[in-house]
Write an enzyme that holds these catalytic residues in place. Structure first.
Site, mmCIF file in Angstrom:
data_model
loop_
_atom_site.group_PDB
_atom_site.id
_atom_site.type_symbol
_atom_site.label_atom_id
_atom_site.label_comp_id
_atom_site.label_asym_id
_atom_site.label_seq_id
_atom_site.Cartn_x
_atom_site.Cartn_y
_atom_site.Cartn_z
ATOM 1 N N GLY A 32 0.792 -1.211 0.000
ATOM 2 C CA GLY A 32 0.000 0.000 0.000
ATOM 3 C C GLY A 32 0.830 1.269 0.000
ATOM 4 N N ILE A 35 6.069 3.029 -2.958
ATOM 5 C CA ILE A 35 6.783 2.132 -3.867
ATOM 6 C C ILE A 35 5.985 0.852 -4.085
ATOM 7 C CG2 ILE A 35 8.856 0.705 -4.131
ATOM 8 C CD1 ILE A 35 10.381 2.979 -2.655
ATOM 9 N N ASN A 60 -4.070 2.571 3.307
ATOM 10 C CA ASN A 60 -3.268 2.330 2.106
ATOM 11 C C ASN A 60 -3.636 1.005 1.452
ATOM 12 O OD1 ASN A 60 -1.970 4.739 2.558
ATOM 13 N ND2 ASN A 60 -0.046 3.834 3.222
ATOM 14 N N LYS A 151 20.042 5.063 -0.156
ATOM 15 C CA LYS A 151 20.570 5.512 1.139
ATOM 16 C C LYS A 151 21.290 4.394 1.891
ATOM 17 C CE LYS A 151 17.247 9.228 1.423
ATOM 18 N NZ LYS A 151 16.853 9.070 0.011
#
Length: 187
Positions: A32, A35, A60, A151
């Site tokens: 949900g 991405i 979501n 990251k």
């Protein structure tokens, strides 16, 4: 956009992708989220036998379920509410749905929020990945794709560090068994 990126865009071979995913039972964790929901829509194009969408956010999950119903009315799919860091929930999910491929997109991703909440980042991003991956191995799931982040490259924050640890975990699991673990970084 190529000028800005300084590289040629990646061209996806949808015919090959579809050949690998068509008629498979596919599970998307975090389905949900930003991405995960886009991933679900892309996977629906490959005509899986069934698409299972797993998320801990009821709203979501409701939204992506409605989107899939609207965009792909013939798609067999199921929206399941649960937490990847809950071993019983994950075990019940995998045993009842028997996925052949898992796309693991469930993660806490907002760097500023996670800096002050490292415990939750570790619980969700690392421990949740460990629970899901080990349960997948026990159940004989053939492929596990970890959706990671740029990251995780030389991490400088809690989010990046937890995702890097999850990548290392999956790399080790890939080397130690017959199941195929893959990591994809989004940036």
């Amino acid at each position: 956009i190529e000028d800005i990126l300084g590289r040629d865009p990646v061209q996806l071979d949808w015919k090959a992708i579809k050949a690998n995913l068509q008629d498979k039972v596919i599970l998307v964790t975090g389905g949900g989220g930003s991405i995960g929901s886009e991933l679900c829509k892309q996977l629906a194009r490959t005509q899986p036998r069934k698409l299972i969408v797993f998320d801990q956010c009821e709203f979501n999950l409701y939204k992506i379920d409605a989107d899939l119903n609207w965009l792909y009315p013939g798609l067999q799919h199921q929206a399941i509410l649960g937490d990847i860091a809950d071993p019983l929930s994950v075990e019940q999910l995998i045993q009842s749905q028997q996925p052949e491929i898992i796309f693991h997109a469930a993660a806490y991703k907002h760097v500023p929020l996670l800096e002050g909440q490292a415990r939750e980042a570790v619980r969700n991003n690392l421990i949740g990945t460990k629970i899901l991956a080990e349960t997948a191995i026990s159940a004989g799931v053939a492929r596990f794709v970890l959706i990671s982040t740029d990251k995780a490259v030389n991490p400088t924050n809690v989010m990046g560090a937890t995702k890097r640890a999850a990548e290392i975990l999956c790399q080790n699991l890939d080397q130690s068994g017959s199941k195929r673990f893959t990591t994809v970084r989004f940036g």
